[in-house]
Design an enzyme around this catalytic site. Structure first.
Site, mmCIF file in Angstrom:
data_model
loop_
_atom_site.group_PDB
_atom_site.id
_atom_site.type_symbol
_atom_site.label_atom_id
_atom_site.label_comp_id
_atom_site.label_asym_id
_atom_site.label_seq_id
_atom_site.Cartn_x
_atom_site.Cartn_y
_atom_site.Cartn_z
ATOM 1 N N SER A 81 0.731 -1.007 0.002
ATOM 2 C CA SER A 81 -0.028 0.020 0.176
ATOM 3 C C SER A 81 1.071 1.208 -0.043
ATOM 4 O O SER A 81 1.505 1.557 -1.064
ATOM 5 C CB SER A 81 -0.848 -0.053 1.262
ATOM 6 O OG SER A 81 -1.892 0.898 0.965
ATOM 7 N N HIS A 129 -8.131 -5.528 1.524
ATOM 8 C CA HIS A 129 -6.784 -4.823 1.562
ATOM 9 C C HIS A 129 -5.899 -5.340 2.556
ATOM 10 O O HIS A 129 -4.708 -5.547 2.668
ATOM 11 C CB HIS A 129 -6.909 -3.525 1.713
ATOM 12 C CG HIS A 129 -5.922 -2.397 1.655
ATOM 13 N ND1 HIS A 129 -5.459 -2.267 0.519
ATOM 14 C CD2 HIS A 129 -5.136 -1.735 2.667
ATOM 15 C CE1 HIS A 129 -4.291 -1.391 0.509
ATOM 16 N NE2 HIS A 129 -4.190 -1.083 1.692
#
Length: 417
Positions: free
Chosen positions: A186, A391
């Site tokens: 990320s 995620h």
């Protein structure tokens, strides 16, 4: 058993309390570890990186990196995995965490799933970084983070400009090698892109970049809570900082302590904390175990600046990957243009592997597609096989060993001795 609607309402109320606890209060005096032990907190949630690695038989070292702008970052090295019986491979591998995380995120899923453990067992030389503002990187040679607002005057722009290059240089200097491999999750990937754009020559110091849900622009972010919080902070940044609030979502703040307290109860970790994680990201039942949730919320959120959260809010309101927008007048003064400059993704020349989840509500598949189209040297783009992969799964799922590690290991081998 409580209904899903009942649990969801309670989670939303708790989430509001946690957000307010981080916005309206500066810091909160946390329980000490002895008190937490007596209350039944899992031991792993109370350990730091070296203690946690050592508990499971992984010897690690602590190192100090000083950036060009004098931030002091603590990074860690795992010397050898407990299941590594051969020679340690070269070059070293840096693991870099995401937003509101720390190096601990790579260990929280335990030895059977934490990527730092799995790679150390495969005999890689693992270095685990930290970015300014979290609890391992809350130091400066001149500023006191509790007294000087200047400490918190940063976003991913400065992290990419200073922290990532300094970490790369330190690891290469320490190992006396010319290149390394890099895995960014990320924000850990997004800041690498910024480095390549702003610091010529640094991409050449890296053989391979593996991006797990890499975050550049976040135009299509689906997470309602993440979008509301980030864009709200962006809108009210000046008002927040004027009141003296510079740090947000810190470890030891009321919100983090409340999360840790709620999630330490085994009976609540899945219905409340699992639901909270699902509401913030997306639902993937059973992927993150109850035990990992309990450990995770002892280390997460790890803290960042209000400016950094505002920067993410801005990224959701544009279709560009660009620098912080100070407004036309200050942009003209700072950048020489009314609009913030765009980062040059063509400068990310390092060979790259991208892995992403179809069910990721923070880094949307449309933004991944846009990113791939704008990067010049993508070796492979892989959607994780599980259609519910989200995620947070990239660092906390019990299935990392089966769904992430094989691809990571395959490409690291190709770029290692």
């Amino acid at each position: 058993m409580a209904s899903k609607a009942y649990v969801t309402v309670n989670v939303l109320l708790i989430s509001v309390a946690i957000i307010l606890g981080n916005v309206l209060r500066f810091r909160f005096l946390p329980f000490n570890n002895d008190t937490k032990k007596s209350l039944g907190y899992p031991k792993d949630s109370l350990l730091n990186f070296t203690e946690l690695a050592g508990k499971y038989g992984y010897k690690s070292e602590e190192h100090t990196v000083i950036t060009d702008d004098d931030y002091v970052l603590t990074i860690f090295r795992i010397l050898r995995g407990r299941n590594c019986y051969g020679r340690i491979k070269e070059p070293p591998v840096i693991l870099m965490h995401g937003l509101l995380q720390s190096s601990d995120a790579w260990l929280d899923a335990g030895p059977n799933a934490g990527l730092a453990y799995l790679l150390a067992d495969a005999c890689y030389d693992i270095w685990v970084g930290n970015q300014r503002g979290n609890y391992y990187a809350r130091r400066h040679l001149h500023y006191d983070p509790d007294k000087h607002a200047q400490f918190w005057d940063f976003s991913v722009d400065e992290i990419g400009l200073y922290d990532i290059p300094a970490t790369i240089d330190y690891v290469l200097n320490h190992t006396r090698l010319q290149k390394l491999n890099y895995i960014g999750y990320s924000q850990g990937s997004g800041t690498f892109f910024i480095m390549c754009s702003e610091r010529p020559g640094y991409c050449e110091k890296v053989n391979l970049l593996i991006g797990l849900a890499p975050a550049a622009r976040q135009t299509y972010t689906k997470s309602v809570i993440y979008r509301i919080v980030s864009t709200g902070i962006s809108t009210f940044e000046t008002a927040l900082t004027t009141t003296g609030l510079q740090e947000i979502f810190a470890k030891g703040a009321l919100g983090q302590e409340l999360l840790g307290f709620i999630c330490q109860f085994g009976s609540l970790s899945e219905p409340v904390c699992g639901t909270a994680e699902g509401l913030f990201d997306s639902f993937h039942p059973g992927s993150i175990t109850n035990e990992t949730l309990r450990v995770m919320f002892g280390h997460f959120p790890a803290g960042t600046s209000v400016r950094n959260m505002a920067r993410y809010g801005q990224s959701m309101m544009t279709d560009k990957f660009q620098k912080f927008d100070y407004g036309k007048a200050k942009n003209l003064e700072k950048y020489g243009s009314r609009e913030p400059p765009k980062y040059n993704l063509n400068s990310v020349t390092v060979p790259m592997v991208i892995m992403y989840g179809k069910n990721d509500f923070l880094v949307d598949t449309k933004d991944i597609k846009w990113l791939v189209e704008n990067l010049p040297n993508v070796l492979m783009v892989k959607q994780v096989a599980d259609p519910l992969w989200n995620h947070f799964d990239n660092t906390y799922s019990q299935y990392i060993h089966d769904l992430i590690f094989p691809t990571v290991h395959h490409y690291l081998l190709k770029f290692s001795k």
